[in-house]
Write a protein that holds these residues in place. Structure first.
Motif, PDB file in Angstrom:
ATOM      1  N   LYS A 164       0.826  -1.207   0.000  1.00 32.25           N
ATOM      2  CA  LYS A 164       0.000   0.000   0.000  1.00 32.25           C
ATOM      3  C   LYS A 164       0.864   1.262   0.000  1.00 32.25           C
ATOM      4  N   GLU A 165       1.980   1.199   0.732  1.00 30.95           N
ATOM      5  CA  GLU A 165       2.887   2.350   0.780  1.00 30.95           C
ATOM      6  C   GLU A 165       3.478   2.624  -0.594  1.00 30.95           C
ATOM      7  N   GLN A 167       2.192   1.790  -3.490  1.00 31.97           N
ATOM      8  CA  GLN A 167       1.121   2.286  -4.355  1.00 31.97           C
ATOM      9  C   GLN A 167       0.843   3.764  -4.103  1.00 31.97           C
ATOM     10  N   SER A 168       0.882   4.153  -2.833  1.00 34.38           N
ATOM     11  CA  SER A 168       0.612   5.556  -2.488  1.00 34.38           C
ATOM     12  C   SER A 168       1.688   6.489  -3.027  1.00 34.38           C
ATOM     13  N   LYS A 169       2.876   5.928  -3.294  1.00 35.74           N
ATOM     14  CA  LYS A 169       3.984   6.721  -3.826  1.00 35.74           C
ATOM     15  C   LYS A 169       4.048   6.643  -5.354  1.00 35.74           C
TER      16      LYS A 169
END
Length: 230
Positions: A164-165, A167-169
Motif C-alpha cells: 500500500k505504501e 502504491q501511495s507513492k
C-alpha cells in the motif's frame, strides 16, 4: 526538576512499522529520530549506482575502499519530516524503491559496513534524547538503552502495508507477490546473518502490531516511555 533524557531503541522485522512509530514518538517528546535502516539503504544505493552489486554478490573489496567516501546525514524537509541525504544529495525517494529493498539485506550483512554504521549511530546518540530504529539497536548499538522494543507482525500483514505504501507513492509496477517474497527473504537474511543478526534483546518489550492501529501502537509506546522518565 527536568525530565531525564533516555535512549529509545526500536528493533524488529522489515515493514513492521518501526519507523512510523519511532518518528511519531520522537516528534511527540521532542527527541531526535535516527532511521538506521535508511543508512543501510543509502549505502546500498551507492553500491548500485557504482555497479558494485552483481546478482546476490557485493564487490566487498571495492566497497571497503569506498566506505570513507560515504557520508550519510538526515535533514528535516519543509513538511517537518526527516529526509536521508547521501553525499550532499537528497536520496529519500530512491532508497525506498524495490531495487534498493531487494539488495539492502546483502549490504547490511557485511561486517565492515555494519561497524562503520554502528560507529556513526553511537556518535549520534552519545548525549541520549534519541529514538533510533533498526535491526540491532537494542542488542549492539545501544545495549544499555533505557527503553527497548522489538516490533513484529505477520509477513502477510507487513507485505500488505508495504504494498500500500508503494502504491501511495505511485509505484504501479510492483506486485503484492514481489513485496511478500521480498519481506520473507529479508527476514531470512536478517535473522541468519553472521554480523549482528536480527533478534529480540533479552530485556526488550515485544510488540506484535498485526492487529493494532497506528494510533494504538503510538499510545502504547508513549506510555512505556513515560514509565521510564518519571
Amino acid at each position: 526538576m527536568a525530565q531525564k533524557r533516555i535512549t529509545v531503541a526500536i528493533d524488529g522485522h522489515s515493514s513492521c512499522g518501526k519507523s512510523t512509530m519511532a518518528k511519531a514518538l520522537a516528534k511527540r517528546i521532542g527527541y531526535a529520530y535516527i532511521d538506521t535502516g535508511a543508512m543501510y539503504r543509502a549505502v546500498t544505493l551507492y553500491c548500485l549506482e557504482l555497479g558494485m552489486i552483481d546478482g546476490d554478490k557485493v564487490n566487498k573489496p571495492r566497497l571497503r575502499r569506498h566506505m570513507p567516501k560515504i557520508e550519510i546525514t538526515f535533514k528535516v524537509n519543509e513538511e517537518g519530516k526527516s529526509d536521508t541525504w547521501l553525499n550532499g544529495r537528497n536520496v529519500e525517494k530512491e532508497i525506498r524503491g524495490m531495487e534498493v529493498s531487494n539488495k539492502v539485506s546483502l549490504v547490511s550483512a557485511i561486517g565492515f559496513v555494519r561497524k562503520a554504521m554502528v560507529a556513526q549511530q553511537q556518535a549520534m546518540g552519545r548525549n541520549k534524547g534519541i529514538v533510533m530504529d533498526g535491526r540491532d539497536i537494542g542488542t549492539v548499538v545501544f545495549p544499555d538503552a533505557e527503553l527497548k522494543v522489538f516490533v513484529t507482525a505477520s509477513a502477510q500483514v507487513r507485505a500488505e502495508r508495504r504494498f500500500k505504501e508503494l502504491q501511495s507513492k505511485g509505484d504501479t509496477t510492483t506486485t503484492f507477490e514481489e513485496v511478500l517474497a521480498n519481506v520473507e527473504e529479508r527476514d531470512r537474511i536478517d535473522s541468519t546473518r553472521k554480523e549482528s543478526p536480527l533478534r529480540q534483546a533479552d530485556d526488550a518489550l515485544l510488540l506484535d502490531n498485526s492487529s493494532l492501529s497506528i494510533e494504538q501502537q503510538d499510545e502504547w509506546l508513549y506510555n512505556e516511555f513515560l514509565k521510564r522518565v518519571k
